[in-house]
Design a protein around this motif. Sequence first.
Motif, mmCIF file in Angstrom:
data_model
loop_
_atom_site.group_PDB
_atom_site.id
_atom_site.type_symbol
_atom_site.label_atom_id
_atom_site.label_comp_id
_atom_site.label_asym_id
_atom_site.label_seq_id
_atom_site.Cartn_x
_atom_site.Cartn_y
_atom_site.Cartn_z
ATOM 1 N N THR A 105 -38.509 -31.973 -0.023
ATOM 2 C CA THR A 105 -37.760 -30.719 -0.007
ATOM 3 C C THR A 105 -36.487 -30.970 0.776
ATOM 4 N N ALA A 106 -35.370 -30.610 0.188
ATOM 5 C CA ALA A 106 -34.078 -30.766 0.852
ATOM 6 C C ALA A 106 -33.559 -29.378 1.210
ATOM 7 N N LEU A 107 -33.153 -29.211 2.455
ATOM 8 C CA LEU A 107 -32.559 -27.956 2.909
ATOM 9 C C LEU A 107 -31.049 -28.142 2.909
ATOM 10 N N ASP A 141 -35.371 -34.161 -10.892
ATOM 11 C CA ASP A 141 -36.293 -33.110 -11.306
ATOM 12 C C ASP A 141 -36.334 -32.013 -10.241
ATOM 13 N N ALA A 142 -35.165 -31.473 -9.963
ATOM 14 C CA ALA A 142 -35.000 -30.551 -8.837
ATOM 15 C C ALA A 142 -35.120 -29.091 -9.241
ATOM 16 N N GLU A 143 -35.793 -28.345 -8.383
ATOM 17 C CA GLU A 143 -35.874 -26.893 -8.503
ATOM 18 C C GLU A 143 -35.164 -26.305 -7.288
ATOM 19 N N ILE A 144 -34.113 -25.526 -7.545
ATOM 20 C CA ILE A 144 -33.266 -25.006 -6.474
ATOM 21 C C ILE A 144 -33.466 -23.497 -6.371
ATOM 22 N N CYS A 145 -33.720 -23.027 -5.146
ATOM 23 C CA CYS A 145 -33.865 -21.589 -4.914
ATOM 24 C C CYS A 145 -33.194 -21.213 -3.602
ATOM 25 N N ALA A 165 -25.672 -34.405 5.850
ATOM 26 C CA ALA A 165 -25.634 -32.954 6.056
ATOM 27 C C ALA A 165 -26.863 -32.215 5.565
ATOM 28 N N VAL A 166 -27.822 -32.929 4.988
ATOM 29 C CA VAL A 166 -29.021 -32.304 4.428
ATOM 30 C C VAL A 166 -30.217 -32.601 5.333
#
Length: 170
Positions: A105-107, A141-145, A165-166
């Motif tokens: 998970t990337a913030l 295969d990213a899901e962004i919310c 920065a992530v």
Amino acid sequence: MRALADDEKLKMVMAYTQNMLARGEMIANEGVRLSIWLRTQGVSNFVHLIKPQAILFGNSAPRTLTYSELYVPTKDVIAFHLAPPLADPMDYDANEANRAMEPITALVGTFMIKAKIRISTQTDLGTSLDVMHMKWLSLYDAEICNPNLPQFNLRVPMLLVNSEAVTFGV
């Protein structure tokens, strides 16, 4: 906006900063893969977006802005990808030995990205992140919310994130 040259095209992209999401068209040469453009030596100081829409995040509710053109400082971009349904070929060889996709998970600012990162099977994720020494990492295969935009849920096959920065979560 200037006129396009014969070997140029417009492609819709999305750029994320600490407090903004911008979506707009970018001018690119026919042979340029915009999905990995930030890794190239020809990167300009600004991501120049044409007919963009931007969502600003702050202390109040998200605010939408529109412009004819928007110049986002490249140094402020945390994530970048082609806007769906556009997609480039993946940037890796699926048959490469000793590689695996690991969930991560990337913030990214106020966005949460559930994706996969390609790492060596000879090491763990933490070590891989320490030794990569790449500013722009690919996630797949990213899901962004975004919790501030419950209706925002986007899937993209590949995006770049700025490793400086992530924040990564496992």
